[in-house]
Design an enzyme around this catalytic site. Structure first.
Site, PDB file in Angstrom:
ATOM      1  N   SER A  31      61.797  47.326  52.576  1.00  0.00           N
ATOM      2  CA  SER A  31      60.510  46.629  52.554  1.00  0.00           C
ATOM      3  C   SER A  31      60.244  45.879  53.863  1.00  0.00           C
ATOM      4  CB  SER A  31      60.450  45.671  51.358  1.00  0.00           C
ATOM      5  OG  SER A  31      61.574  44.832  51.351  1.00  0.00           O
ATOM      6  N   GLY A  89      65.881  46.603  58.865  1.00  0.00           N
ATOM      7  CA  GLY A  89      66.215  45.446  58.039  1.00  0.00           C
ATOM      8  C   GLY A  89      67.703  45.436  57.736  1.00  0.00           C
ATOM      9  N   ALA A  90      68.113  44.542  56.846  1.00  0.00           N
ATOM     10  CA  ALA A  90      69.518  44.482  56.405  1.00  0.00           C
ATOM     11  C   ALA A  90      69.548  43.772  55.055  1.00  0.00           C
ATOM     12  CB  ALA A  90      70.374  43.729  57.419  1.00  0.00           C
ATOM     13  N   GLY A 102      72.319  49.376  53.419  1.00  0.00           N
ATOM     14  CA  GLY A 102      72.484  50.492  52.493  1.00  0.00           C
ATOM     15  C   GLY A 102      72.005  50.182  51.089  1.00  0.00           C
ATOM     16  N   GLY A 104      69.157  50.457  50.190  1.00  0.00           N
ATOM     17  CA  GLY A 104      68.228  51.556  49.914  1.00  0.00           C
ATOM     18  C   GLY A 104      68.898  52.914  50.064  1.00  0.00           C
ATOM     19  N   GLU A 110      70.441  55.465  59.046  1.00  0.00           N
ATOM     20  CA  GLU A 110      70.171  54.202  59.759  1.00  0.00           C
ATOM     21  C   GLU A 110      71.216  53.978  60.845  1.00  0.00           C
ATOM     22  OE1 GLU A 110      67.976  51.377  56.494  1.00  0.00           O
ATOM     23  OE2 GLU A 110      70.119  51.621  56.272  1.00  0.00           O
ATOM     24  N   LYS A 128      68.766  35.954  53.732  1.00  0.00           N
ATOM     25  CA  LYS A 128      69.784  36.997  53.926  1.00  0.00           C
ATOM     26  C   LYS A 128      70.875  36.596  54.920  1.00  0.00           C
ATOM     27  CE  LYS A 128      66.909  40.986  52.785  1.00  0.00           C
ATOM     28  NZ  LYS A 128      66.254  42.178  53.323  1.00  0.00           N
TER      29      LYS A 128
HETATM   30  C1  5RP Z   1      68.290  50.504  53.364  1.00  0.00           C
HETATM   31  C2  5RP Z   1      68.649  49.250  54.064  1.00  0.00           C
HETATM   32  C3  5RP Z   1      67.607  48.185  54.144  1.00  0.00           C
HETATM   33  O1  5RP Z   1      67.417  47.840  55.472  1.00  0.00           O
HETATM   34  C4  5RP Z   1      68.085  46.999  53.358  1.00  0.00           C
HETATM   35  O2  5RP Z   1      68.374  47.415  52.024  1.00  0.00           O
HETATM   36  C5  5RP Z   1      67.059  45.869  53.345  1.00  0.00           C
HETATM   37  O3  5RP Z   1      65.926  46.256  52.617  1.00  0.00           O
HETATM   38  P1  5RP Z   1      64.743  45.226  52.294  1.00  0.00           P
HETATM   39  O4  5RP Z   1      64.101  44.915  53.607  1.00  0.00           O
HETATM   40  O5  5RP Z   1      63.863  45.962  51.317  1.00  0.00           O
HETATM   41  O6  5RP Z   1      65.380  43.999  51.663  1.00  0.00           O
HETATM   42  O7  5RP Z   1      69.736  49.068  54.572  1.00  0.00           O
HETATM   43  O8  5RP Z   1      69.385  51.364  53.258  1.00  0.00           O
END
Ligand code: 5RP
Length: 233
Positions: A31, A89-90, A102, A104, A110, A128
């Site tokens: 996101s 993102g992370a 990860g 997602g 990535e 975070k």
């Molecule tokens: C996907 C990722 C994303 O960067 C991580 O899950 C953060 O997602 P979001 O911005 O929705 O919190 O590593 O594999």
């Protein structure tokens, strides 16, 4: 807009300052990365940035690039010979910029794109930022389906802690990554050294990639705050 969104938008806008015309841009997943992509689209349609190419890190990102009317800019890794900047993102980050990624299930693509990029910029909201990774999330590990029980057993026996095969919604059975693999979510039993864990787990046959990202690979960690300001590490 809620306060988390305010923080993420602030981080995404800050990241945009490191993107220039004619750049090949790695676009992350999730996101927060999608907020960055929309900010980038606005900069392109406003004529502020031009002649960029976009390399997605997942099917989600690829679809969003098309949905935003940017299909003409879409490129796959084999169509470019470098990445100027990757913005991603992370799930969590420590002050040494080590990351857990990860959530997602896109960690492998990535890491390929993010580590390849000349500049790797990470955007997160302040919730975070943690003292030590992993704090709130398990470490995702992408594994070949053929090997998942073998890798699970080795992680439990040699690395200790808890390992779960990831199941998702909208599908029965384990979730399948963009690369046709499974995800094991590993919660270590004790504190870990991220650099050692990344290297040693990656060495288990059947492991495709580990969702620990080395802070030394991160050029900038941009932390968006709920008041709309940012901190850059
Ligand atoms: C996907 C990722 C994303 O960067 C991580 O899950 C953060 O997602 P979001 O911005 O929705 O919190 O590593 O594999």
């Amino acid at each position: 807009m809620n306060t988390t969104d305010t923080a993420r938008v602030a981080a995404a806008k800050e990241a945009l300052k490191y993107v220039k015309s004619n750049y090949v841009i790695g676009v992350g997943t999730g996101s927060t990365a999608m907020i960055f992509l929309r900010e980038l689209r606005n900069a392109i349609s406003g004529g502020i940035i031009s002649d960029v190419l976009l390399v997605p890190t997942s099917t989600e990102t690829e679809i969003e690039i098309v949905n935003l009317g940017l299909a003409g800019l879409l490129r796959y890794p084999w169509q470019v010979d470098h990445i100027d900047v990757a913005v991603d993102g992370a799930d969590e980050a420590d002050r040494a910029k080590n990351l857990v990624k990860g959530g997602g299930a896109a960690l492998t693509r990535e890491k390929i794109i993010d580590y390849w990029a000349r500049e790797f910029i990470v955007i997160i909201d302040e919730a975070k930022l943690v003292d030590k990774i992993p704090m709130k999330h398990p470490i995702p590990i992408e594994v070949l389906p053929f090997a998942w029980t073998i890798v699970k057993r080795r992680l439990e026996e040699e690395f200790r802690g808890k390992v779960e095969l990831r199941f998702g919604s909208g599908k029965r059975g384990p979730i399948v990554t963009d690369n046709g693999n499974y995800i094991l979510d590993y919660t270590p039993g004790t504190d870990i050294d991220p650099v050692i864990v990344e290297r040693e787990i990656k060495g288990i046959p059947g492991v495709v990639e580990v969702g620990v990202f080395n802070g030394k690979k991160v050029s900038r960690l941009i932390i968006g705050k709920t008041d709309g300001s940012t901190i850059i590490l």
